[in-house]
Scaffold this active site. Structure first.
Site, PDB file in Angstrom:
ATOM      1  N   GLN A   1      22.722 -82.263  10.734  1.00 22.06           N
ATOM      2  CA  GLN A   1      23.825 -81.773   9.903  1.00 22.06           C
ATOM      3  C   GLN A   1      23.370 -81.415   8.491  1.00 22.06           C
ATOM      4  O   GLN A   1      23.848 -80.441   7.905  1.00 22.06           O
ATOM      5  CB  GLN A   1      24.937 -82.817   9.840  1.00 22.06           C
ATOM      6  CG  GLN A   1      25.761 -82.897  11.111  1.00 22.06           C
ATOM      7  CD  GLN A   1      26.893 -83.892  11.008  1.00 22.06           C
ATOM      8  OE1 GLN A   1      26.983 -84.645  10.043  1.00 22.06           O
ATOM      9  NE2 GLN A   1      27.763 -83.906  11.999  1.00 22.06           N
TER      10      GLN A   1
ATOM     11  N   ARG B   1      23.087 -77.902  16.513  1.00 22.13           N
ATOM     12  CA  ARG B   1      24.232 -78.582  15.904  1.00 22.13           C
ATOM     13  C   ARG B   1      24.366 -79.984  16.493  1.00 22.13           C
ATOM     14  O   ARG B   1      25.234 -80.254  17.328  1.00 22.13           O
ATOM     15  CB  ARG B   1      25.500 -77.747  16.087  1.00 22.13           C
ATOM     16  CG  ARG B   1      25.484 -76.521  15.199  1.00 22.13           C
ATOM     17  CD  ARG B   1      26.857 -75.903  15.041  1.00 22.13           C
ATOM     18  NE  ARG B   1      26.909 -75.074  13.845  1.00 22.13           N
ATOM     19  CZ  ARG B   1      27.991 -74.423  13.454  1.00 22.13           C
ATOM     20  NH1 ARG B   1      29.105 -74.524  14.138  1.00 22.13           N
ATOM     21  NH2 ARG B   1      27.966 -73.694  12.357  1.00 22.13           N
TER      22      ARG B   1
ATOM     23  N   TYR C   1      30.801 -73.801  19.081  1.00 27.50           N
ATOM     24  CA  TYR C   1      31.329 -72.456  18.861  1.00 27.50           C
ATOM     25  C   TYR C   1      32.420 -72.153  19.881  1.00 27.50           C
ATOM     26  O   TYR C   1      32.536 -72.808  20.916  1.00 27.50           O
ATOM     27  CB  TYR C   1      30.219 -71.402  18.997  1.00 27.50           C
ATOM     28  CG  TYR C   1      29.137 -71.510  17.971  1.00 27.50           C
ATOM     29  CD1 TYR C   1      29.341 -71.087  16.660  1.00 27.50           C
ATOM     30  CD2 TYR C   1      27.889 -72.032  18.303  1.00 27.50           C
ATOM     31  CE1 TYR C   1      28.344 -71.171  15.711  1.00 27.50           C
ATOM     32  CE2 TYR C   1      26.882 -72.128  17.360  1.00 27.50           C
ATOM     33  CZ  TYR C   1      27.114 -71.689  16.075  1.00 27.50           C
ATOM     34  OH  TYR C   1      26.114 -71.785  15.140  1.00 27.50           O
TER      35      TYR C   1
ATOM     36  N   SER D   1      26.458 -73.670   8.182  1.00 21.50           N
ATOM     37  CA  SER D   1      27.672 -74.351   7.738  1.00 21.50           C
ATOM     38  C   SER D   1      27.777 -74.391   6.222  1.00 21.50           C
ATOM     39  O   SER D   1      28.854 -74.174   5.654  1.00 21.50           O
ATOM     40  CB  SER D   1      27.722 -75.771   8.303  1.00 21.50           C
ATOM     41  OG  SER D   1      27.917 -75.744   9.700  1.00 21.50           O
TER      42      SER D   1
ATOM     43  N   ASP E   1      21.986 -77.850   8.306  1.00 23.56           N
ATOM     44  CA  ASP E   1      22.818 -76.776   8.843  1.00 23.56           C
ATOM     45  C   ASP E   1      23.177 -75.760   7.761  1.00 23.56           C
ATOM     46  O   ASP E   1      24.224 -75.846   7.109  1.00 23.56           O
ATOM     47  CB  ASP E   1      24.074 -77.385   9.465  1.00 23.56           C
ATOM     48  CG  ASP E   1      24.895 -76.367  10.248  1.00 23.56           C
ATOM     49  OD1 ASP E   1      24.581 -75.155  10.164  1.00 23.56           O
ATOM     50  OD2 ASP E   1      25.848 -76.777  10.937  1.00 23.56           O
TER      51      ASP E   1
END
Length: 376
Positions: free
Chosen positions: A127, A122, A226, A133, A130
């Site tokens: 991004q 991450r 997280y 996500s 990901d």
């Protein structure tokens, strides 16, 4: 010789997504790759074969597994599928390394290079890769629609000839990607929204979406974006405040999860019994054991007039957009390794290095390797 990138028709129960959509297939072809697609691979996601141009077609999954240099997948390959891979093959997809020990061992023993999309670091540069996500955002959106469908109330305030209907009170537990999308969706539908997360850094994100942040006085910032697991004392303090907010809510969307571990238990039976009859809990952590004590994965149960919904694999419910987003994640992951149609992985690149699960007969992801050695 051009690298052959293959995609399967997913065989896991209730899985309707596909790892390659026409838009991404076109991009791979422009990069000089050859694309090998199993017939009807995208059909259940709304992408019939006629939508794909310039691809080579395989009549069976075996043709893809044996003919592709790179195999893209949504769900982890089965042991039977892994046995059909070339030892030189590269597999990219969700691998569920914490739960699929036998499959990880099979990939290792086969000598296959595998990348787990769950392990993509991450960092800002990654991004666009990901996949956790992208799929979580779909789950958050869908969870609110499920709650609205199960709730015996309107979500927005309505002014009618019969009087004014007050808006529903919605509580979102967990303000990660899924939770933030749930907040935004519930707000768009007109609900009054509160949200809570153990990570204090999410406070401003919650407020920016128009929701009230529930402050319990507990913070649990963890590594990699997280949340860490709470201590017993922190859990008790958190619970005292949350119980009151849960009891006041018409709908609760629970999204809290810790990767590789059972979902934290946040909503007890006693808390559910304090909720008003007709209220709803949608627990999207159901597959990891659930945030609610009463959750049963894949089921809707009713306890003293309160419905507890335990949906699984919510992304498949919006398979068209979920597939688009996931396929783009895969393309963005692979693109740096595609050079004039050939595969050239830079092992000094932290994205490839950290996302690598198995390579050269070795489990490269250290936590998974330790778990396998311990026999878990």
């Amino acid at each position: 010789m051009s690298v052959t990138i293959g995609a399967l028709r997913e065989s896991a129960p209730r899985e309707t997504r596909v790892s390659l959509v026409p838009e991404v297939t076109d991009k791979l072809l422009r990069e000089g790759a050859r694309v090998l697609l199993q017939r009807a691979a995208g059909e259940r996601a709304g992408f019939p074969d006629a939508f794909y141009k310039g691809v080579a077609w395989a009549d069976s999954e075996a043709e893809v597994l044996q003919g592709a240099d790179v195999v893209l997948a949504v769900q982890p390959l089965t042991l039977t599928q892994i046995a059909q891979l070339r030892s030189s093959a590269v597999v990219v997809g969700f691998m569920q390394p914490y739960a699929r020990a036998a499959e990880v061992r099979a990939l290792k023993e086969r000598g296959v290079t595998s990348f787990a999309m769950e392990l993509v670091p991450r960092i800002s540069r990654a991004q666009s890769m990901d996949a956790l996500s992208s799929q979580a955002s779909i789950a958050g959106y869908k969870a609110v629609l499920i709650a609205a469908n199960q709730l015996q109330k309107f979500l927005p305030m309505l002014t009618t000839a019969a009087g004014t209907i007050r808006p529903a009170q919605v509580l979102i537990i967990g303000a990660g990607v899924a939770g933030l999308q749930a907040i935004a969706t519930a707000r768009r539908l007109g609900a009054v929204v509160e949200a809570y997360d153990v990570r204090g850094a999410t406070r401003e994100q919650v407020r920016s979406l128009g929701a009230k942040f529930v402050d319990t006085g507990v913070s649990a910032e963890g590594a990699g974006g997280y949340a860490r697991e709470l201590t017993a004392e922190e859990k008790a303090k958190q619970q005292e405040v949350l119980d009151a907010r849960i009891a006041a809510a018409d709908a609760v969307i629970s999204t809290a999860a810790v990767p590789g571990r059972p979902a934290p238990r946040i909503i007890s039976r006693a808390t559910v019994e304090r909720m008003r009859p007709g209220s709803v809990v949608v627990d999207i952590a159901a597959e990891q054991g659930g945030n609610c004590e009463l959750t049963r994965a894949g089921e809707i149960i009713e306890h003293q007039g309160v419905k507890i919904v335990g949906p699984v694999n919510l992304a498949t419910e919006l398979a068209y957009n979920a597939s688009e987003m996931y396929a783009r994640n895969l393309f963005n992951f692979l693109k740096p390794a595609l050079a004039k149609g050939e595969l050239a992985i830079d092992w000094d690149d932290e994205v490839f290095a950290q996302a690598c699960l198995t390579r050269g007969g070795v489990v490269r992801h250290e936590p998974t390797a330790k778990a396998l050695e311990a026999g878990t």
